[in-house]
Structure formats: structure tokens, C-alpha cells
Write an enzyme that holds these catalytic residues in place. Structure first.
Site, mmCIF file in Angstrom:
data_model
loop_
_atom_site.group_PDB
_atom_site.id
_atom_site.type_symbol
_atom_site.label_atom_id
_atom_site.label_comp_id
_atom_site.label_asym_id
_atom_site.label_seq_id
_atom_site.Cartn_x
_atom_site.Cartn_y
_atom_site.Cartn_z
ATOM 1 N N SER A 41 7.393 12.385 -7.277
ATOM 2 C CA SER A 41 8.599 12.374 -8.122
ATOM 3 C C SER A 41 8.371 11.488 -9.346
ATOM 4 C CB SER A 41 9.790 11.821 -7.342
ATOM 5 O OG SER A 41 10.411 12.837 -6.599
ATOM 6 N N LYS A 95 16.025 5.275 -7.538
ATOM 7 C CA LYS A 95 15.506 6.605 -7.200
ATOM 8 C C LYS A 95 15.735 6.911 -5.734
ATOM 9 C CE LYS A 95 12.712 10.034 -8.471
ATOM 10 N NZ LYS A 95 13.690 10.928 -7.827
ATOM 11 N N ASP A 124 3.981 1.103 -5.191
ATOM 12 C CA ASP A 124 3.977 0.719 -6.608
ATOM 13 C C ASP A 124 4.581 1.786 -7.505
ATOM 14 O OD1 ASP A 124 2.829 -1.777 -6.135
ATOM 15 O OD2 ASP A 124 0.804 -0.948 -6.150
ATOM 16 N N LYS A 178 10.222 1.521 0.061
ATOM 17 C CA LYS A 178 9.221 2.574 -0.089
ATOM 18 C C LYS A 178 8.597 2.523 -1.489
ATOM 19 C CE LYS A 178 10.897 6.382 1.574
ATOM 20 N NZ LYS A 178 11.428 7.745 1.849
ATOM 21 N N LYS A 198 20.197 6.513 -2.787
ATOM 22 C CA LYS A 198 20.306 7.739 -1.979
ATOM 23 C C LYS A 198 21.682 8.332 -2.176
ATOM 24 C CE LYS A 198 17.568 9.761 1.053
ATOM 25 N NZ LYS A 198 16.119 9.529 0.969
ATOM 26 N N HIS A 256 18.607 -2.980 -7.905
ATOM 27 C CA HIS A 256 18.385 -2.720 -9.332
ATOM 28 C C HIS A 256 17.291 -3.623 -9.890
ATOM 29 C CE1 HIS A 256 22.637 -1.344 -8.715
ATOM 30 N NE2 HIS A 256 22.124 -0.300 -9.339
ATOM 31 N N HIS A 257 16.405 -4.124 -9.018
ATOM 32 C CA HIS A 257 15.365 -5.028 -9.553
ATOM 33 C C HIS A 257 14.429 -4.287 -10.495
ATOM 34 C CE1 HIS A 257 13.160 -3.091 -6.339
ATOM 35 N NE2 HIS A 257 12.045 -3.572 -6.819
HETATM 36 N N1 GLU Z 1 14.118 12.191 -0.409
HETATM 37 C C1 GLU Z 1 12.759 11.759 -0.502
HETATM 38 C C2 GLU Z 1 12.550 10.455 0.237
HETATM 39 O O1 GLU Z 1 13.308 10.120 1.119
HETATM 40 C C3 GLU Z 1 12.245 11.730 -1.927
HETATM 41 C C4 GLU Z 1 12.906 10.805 -2.853
HETATM 42 C C5 GLU Z 1 12.502 10.975 -4.316
HETATM 43 O O2 GLU Z 1 11.595 11.734 -4.592
HETATM 44 O O3 GLU Z 1 13.128 10.316 -5.150
HETATM 45 O O4 GLU Z 1 11.591 9.764 0.045
#
Ligand code: GLU
Length: 473
Positions: A364, A72, A101, A96, A108, A66-67
Site C-alpha cells: 500500500s 493508514k 518502516d 505494524k 482502521k 499520529h506520530h
Molecule cells: N487491511 C490491511 C491490514 O490489516 C492493509 C492495510 C493497508 O494496506 O493500509 O494490514
């Protein structure tokens, strides 16, 4: 390092790679432990009515860090989904996002089902119920946690999630930003579907443009003419293969769950897709050799292997047999930590997942921004740009006395559409992120590989966030 007896779990593999990289940083132990840990996991069960009675469905959502908020990451529908996998994938999302950035923490989700065993109505029910569970525990929201597609899910499921969330939050003006990867008509963004494959292409092309690195692999500079094998013909694999072929690579092999096909002269991707549509399998594609064992598909002769299916595909069992000189990871976690050591020894260059498949979450992020701003990218500036370019063209024509052709005029005097801006933002992101990682890799002779360099870069960026939050002085 993995023990020969008991293979590491997926989360342990991610932690092992993290630990290797952490040694190259000087952050306090407590901070490193906080970055590595998975902050929250919500596990739950709910029933779904079927023709035969009820099925009890298991679902998870893991929020790794949660930094930065929101967190996402995608939602996966597969029979193999389990808590460890969801945690590992959430951790990869944290690193990732930091690498490219994208100002989010990592998360997940997963539902343990084989989506093919359910009707569309049942899938809709499962998805809406899963969303309601997330709402109940505050595990979803535009500023809290923003899911997206992953293995087994797509725009349809994202539309159901957005609709359910909006129904529970009728007065929330930003409710569409609670999920990304939606259909364009439901607040999605153009280019999101292809984004992971396109991002992989930009990243791979950038890696291949470094003459010195290619020489070390015994290859020439540039993606053009390089022979590739792609594992997985889903969304990521298909678009990765398509864009790499458009960029001059030659697709010599395709690997699916039921076997592989190989043709050193090259495969026509669209013809294979058509063949699979008709026959239900890629096997027996005319002109190609069919290989019944999919593991052997990965071991065929090629320059670049692109695993774009699931995790744990390159392990200590087959890492010694891979002939590719470059492994370009489209999937999350396709290579285990033990396999990484073998590949390093064999001087195979691995371009890591958490960088190379970050195109999806990058776009995204653009979708989320679009939803919050309530306006399509390009809407305000397109015509203005177009008029300005046309004025410039006319000025050049007057000065030179030469007229531009219609084709030149349309290509130069073109104001940016949403898709142009999305692709340009994606290309810029992937190119910059690669060069950051490569600078760490080549800058410090002790950094063994690109994965370690990527982890170092991610750890450093997340550490700055924590320090600026004042949690770790
Ligand atoms: N599921 C994708 C990933 O592993 C996309 C995640 C997203 O767009 O939030 O990177």
C-alpha cells in the site's frame, strides 16, 4: 494476563501484549501511555434505502497514532464490527507500520454490515456515503488518513472511495493517493492484491531458514516439506497457501467458517477452490476427511498453522490442543493474550500478525508513493537497464567466445517492471523486519517470544518519533 471469568476485549488483548513488552523498555510511563492510547475515534450512523424501507448503518474510523502522517489502515465490512475491534485493529496498524518502516501512523475503519445482504448498488451507495462522512470530518486524505481493503472489502470499494474523494476535491492533484488497494486501472499497483499472502510467505520462509530456531521446534531448516494448515480461504489465506505451496510446503488442511478438510498427503489448492465454487463449501472435497467443527480443523496434525481469517481464533479454550509447532498469523489478532501464555509454555513458536501480515500495508505504501509521483515504477529505468544488461552479455560473449542461449538472454537481460520492483521491495522489507525482531528475541534471553520482541521494536521506533518531535524529551 486474562482473567478466567471475563475474557479481555480485543483492544484489551492488544494492550495486554503491549504492557508485557513495555516492561522490557526504559521509556517514561507517560510516553508509553501515549503510544498505547487510541488518539481519535469517529463513530457515525447514516441511512441506506432498501427494498423494505431504510436501514440505519453504523460506521467507524479510528486513528490510533499520529506520530507519523498520514495514518493508514483498512476498512472492514462485517456484521461483527464494533468500536473496540476498530480501535484494536488501528493499534495493530501503528505497530505494524513501525515494524516494516512504513512511515505512517495506524488507523482502521469499519461498517457494521453483512455485505452479502446488499446489492452492488446499495454497497456502492454505502461506501460513497461512508467516504463523504470521512471527508466531512477530515478523516480521509492523502496526507491525513489513507484507507485500504480489509475483511469484506476489495479493489471495487477502494475505487468507489477514490472516485468519491476526487469528486469532493476536484483540484487536488494527489487525490488518488487518498486510498490504496485500488484496481490497477484506477491508480492501483500491481502485486497489491497478493501482497499480504506473499509477504507472509517471505516472512515464514525467513523464520524457517534459521536452523537453530527450527531445531528448538523439533523441525528441520527450510519451509520445504513442512505440513501446513490454513484457516480462511479469503484473499490472505488463499495467497499465503499458494505461495507457501510454491515454496515447497504441503497444504494438509483448510479451515473455513462451516468446517474443515484434512488430508495428510496434501490438498490441491486450486482443485479445492474449484470445488468450493461449484458446491459453495470446501466440505466433502474428494480424498479429504471433512470435519464439521471448524475448531477441530485447527487442532489437526501439522507443522505450521496459518490462521488467516478473523481475530480470537486461538483462545485459552483451544491453545492447549493445537498440534502445530509454529503458528504463522496471517489474520489480525487471531491469538488472544491468554492463549499466548499457554502456547509459550508449550513452546509453540508464534510469528506475530503485526509483522507477518504487514505485506499488505507495505505494498500500500508503494501504491501511495506511485500515486504521489504520478508515474509507474519501472517506467523510467526498465529499457535503460535492459540495454545495459544486453551490452554486458555481449561483452561476456566476446570475452569468452561462448554465446548465451535465448532463455538465458531473456532472463538475465530483463529490465525491472512494476511487479518485479514491488515484489523485490516487499521481500527486502519482510526479510529485514524479521531479522530485526529475531535479534531482539534471541539477543535478550528474557524476551519470551517473537510477539514481545515485535512490540519492543515497534515501541522503540515510535518512541524515537515522539522524542524527535520534541513531545517527550
Ligand atoms: N487491511 C490491511 C491490514 O490489516 C492493509 C492495510 C493497508 O494496506 O493500509 O494490514
Amino acid at each position: 494476563m486474562a482473567s478466567a471469568q471475563k475474557p479481555l476485549s480485543f483492544f484489551e488483548n492488544v494492550s495486554a501484549s503491549f504492557n508485557t513488552a513495555a516492561q522490557f523498555t526504559e521509556h517514561p510511563k507517560g510516553l508509553l501511555e501515549q503510544i498505547k492510547a487510541c488518539n481519535s475515534v469517529y463513530a457515525f450512523q447514516f441511512p441506506v434505502r432498501t427494498e423494505k424501507g431504510y436501514d440505519v448503518i453504523s460506521g467507524w474510523r479510528a486513528e490510533h497514532s499520529h506520530h507519523k502522517l498520514p495514518v493508514k489502515g483498512g476498512i472492514r465490512y462485517a456484521e461483527e464490527v464494533n468500536e473496540d475491534e476498530v480501535m484494536a485493529l488501528a493499534a495493530l496498524m501503528t505497530y505494524k507500520c513501525a515494524l516494516v518502516d512504513v512511515p505512517f501512523g495506524g488507523a482502521k475503519g469499519g461498517i457494521k454490515i453483512n455485505p452479502k445482504k446488499y446489492t452492488v448498488e446499495q454497497l456502492e451507495h454505502i461506501t460513497r456515503r461512508y467516504t463523504a462522512e470521512l471527508i466531512r470530518k477530515n478523516f480521509i486524505g492523502p496526507g491525513i488518513d489513507v484507507p485500504a481493503p480489509d475483511y469484506g472489502t476489495g479493489p471495487r470499494e477502494m475505487a468507489w472511495i477514490a472516485d468519491t474523494y476526487s469528486a469532493f476535491n476536484p483540484s487536488q492533484i494527489d487525490s488518488l493517493a487518498c486510498v490504496t488497494g485500488k484496481p490497477v486501472s484506477q491508480g492501483g499497483i500491481r502485486g497489491r492484491k497478493e501482497a499480504t499472502g506473499r509477504g507472509l510467505f517471505y516472512g515464514l520462509r525467513e523464520a524457517c531458514s534459521q536452523e537453530e530456531d527450527m531445531k528448538r521446534q523439533g523441525l528441520t531448516k527450510g519451509l520445504e516439506g513442512k505440513k501446513i494448515i490454513v484457516q480462511g480461504l479469503g484473499n490472505v489465506g488463499y495467497y499465503a497457501a499458494k505461495f507457501c505451496c510454491e515454496g515447497g510446503a504441503i497444504l494438509v488442511g483448510l479451515v473455513e467458517y462451516d468446517g474443515a478438510i484434512y488430508n495428510p498427503k496434501g490438498l490441491d489448492l486450486e482443485a479445492v477452490v474449484q470445488h468450493r465454487k461449484e458446491k459453495g463449501t470446501i466440505l466433502n472435497f474428494p480424498g479429504a476427511t471433512s470435519i464439521a467443527k471448524r475448531e477441530q480443523g485447527l487442532e489437526q496434525e501439522c507443522d505450521i498453522l496459518i490462521p488467516a481469517a478473523l481475530e480470537n481464533q486461538i483462545t485459552e479454550q483451544n491453545a492447549g490442543k493445537i498440534k502445530a509447532k509454529i503458528i504463522a498469523e496471517g489474520a489480525n489478532g487471531p491469538t488472544t493474550a491468554a492463549a499466548d501464555s499457554i502456547l509459550l509454555e508449550r513452546k509453540v513458536m508464534v510469528i506475530p500478525d503485526m509483522y507477518l501480515n504487514a505485506g499488505g500495508v507495505t505494498v500500500s505504501y508503494f501504491e501511495w508513493l506511485k500515486n504521489l509521483s504520478h508515474v509507474r515504477f519501472g517506467r523510467m529505468g526498465k529499457r535503460f537497464e535492459q540495454t545495459a544488461f544486453e551490452k554486458m552479455l555481449r561483452a561476456v560473449e566476446t570475452a569468452t567466445g561462448k554465446a548465451f542461449t535465448d532463455t538465458e538472454r531473456t532472463s538475465i537481460a530483463h529490465g525491472a517492471d512494476e511487479i518485479d520492483l514491488v515484489n523485490s521491495g516487499l521481500e527486502e522489507t519482510m526479510v529485514n523486519a524479521y531479522n530485526e525482531i529475531r535479534a531482539i528475541w534471541r539477543g535478550n534471553t528474557k524476551t519470551p517470544d517473537l510477539r514481545t520482541a515485535a512490540y519492543i521494536n515497534a515501541i522503540n521506533k515510535i518512541a524515537v518519533s515522539y522524542m524527535e518531535l520534541g513531545i517527550f524529551p
